[in-house]
Design an enzyme around this catalytic site. Sequence first.
Site, PDB file in Angstrom:
ATOM      1  N   ASP A 171       0.829  -1.205   0.000  1.00 28.51           N
ATOM      2  CA  ASP A 171       0.000   0.000   0.000  1.00 28.51           C
ATOM      3  C   ASP A 171       0.865   1.257   0.000  1.00 28.51           C
ATOM      4  OD1 ASP A 171      -2.104   1.799   0.251  1.00 28.51           O
ATOM      5  OD2 ASP A 171      -2.177   1.604   2.426  1.00 28.51           O
TER       6      ASP A 171
ATOM      7  N   ASP B   2      -1.692   5.636  -5.305  1.00 28.40           N
ATOM      8  CA  ASP B   2      -1.977   4.759  -4.168  1.00 28.40           C
ATOM      9  C   ASP B   2      -2.317   3.346  -4.637  1.00 28.40           C
ATOM     10  OD1 ASP B   2      -2.806   3.535  -1.857  1.00 28.40           O
ATOM     11  OD2 ASP B   2      -4.609   4.763  -1.599  1.00 28.40           O
TER      12      ASP B   2
END
Length: 483
Positions: A79, A273
């Site tokens: 992430d 992201d």
Amino acid sequence: MSVTAAEAFPWCYNVSSDVGVTRRVVLTADGDGLSLASDPSGAVNFLDMVNNLQGDYGRGYYIEMSIGTPGQKVNILVDTGSSNFAVAAAPHPFITHYFDAALSGTYQSSGRTVAVRYTQGNWEGELGTDRVSIPNGPNGTATINIAAILSSEGFFLPGVNWQGILGLAYPMLARPDSSVVPFFNSLVQQLGIPDIFSLQMCGAGISASSTADPPGGSLIMGGIEPTLYQGSVWYTPIVEEWYFQVEVLKLEVGDQNLDLDCREYNMDKAIVDSGTTLLRLPVNVFNAVVEAITRSSLIQDFSSGFWDGSKLACWMKGETPWRFFPKLSIYLRATNTSQSFRITILPKLYIQPITDVDGTLDCFRFGLSSSANGLVIGATVMEGFYVVFDRAQRRLGFALSSCAVSGGEALSEVAGPFSAADVAANCSWAPPKEPFMWVISYALMAVCAVVLIMLLLLLVLPCRRNRSGEITDESSLVRHRIK
């Protein structure tokens, strides 16, 4: 994740031309300062890192790690939109196993609690440290700050095969505060690798109905692997080191420029992201994109439910909808700030196949959504590119991914340079610096103190009476407070 978790779908070529060959490399810099594989005398083995990810855009991309002494194997979600390294440390109905801190001879609890809320889900736990190694990563073991997850809600999801999250963003996002050194920072400091990593996510255009879980991509820690991309790497500056914040100059649908003020694209931020599934756009931008797609699409009167994600669009099996939709392009400011470059995704990346309904239909979802917290370049876009997170030189790079191909057709494009003279010199929104936040905090405290003093004075001063000698409602603070 935009402090976010991930969602679902898989496939990838073995892009290495040296299958079965161990290639030891050292890191050197080219003319642009890239960390590249070079001669066979070093200690970093990038080919060992190729295909070290599994998963896809719906379930998230994850990597195997070993935590503690003796090592306990867990899968960890990659992430780039958060900064904590967190792992399940208690049973949960949606995970098959967890890290048992009591079985590790090297785990040390700090006694501090920590809680993180993502766009999807949240967890709470305790902070500690332990030894961590990555079987298909850099050589060596590092002592890492770990958040041991003891309870969670909406974070672990049915069907996921990961038990924790690897936040790769900057210390400013770390919880409970920036003193918690993030995973990659510790890796750079302790193993001496360059402050750069690169990411290839290979689930482009793959149906969710696939039950297999083949290698889903590559996380290259310490540099870039040339076999994972084609052509040149185009770089955009990292605007602010919290999320990987970039500056978007404009969007195009097909050949239509949305023609919005560039600040609209960056309000309140524009970030890259890997933990977010979709391409998320500020509300005004999202509405403009949907309107432009509707105008240019060969399909009329599409259900509004398709655009907002509440409905699927289905065709008879074997009939694909991609020819009906336009390309989507995002223009990013180049490192030469008077120029820009364009990353483009084809419809196969954002009109996404999902599990069939009754065996006779192929159904698809819209890979974009509206966002209240800025523009997020998530897996929908990232699957088309090899993305270089060059933290050392504060820039993000995009190149054509070797695995973003379907039926012999490339699913993405990179082009440039283009002049940026037609947009504002600064389109970005930047977060207030910590010192500035302290100034605001002190100012608010001062205002509160003044108000409190005024209230106390009003309480102790003689109450104003009306002609009958009674206290009026208007003058009675106590009465109003009770109400």
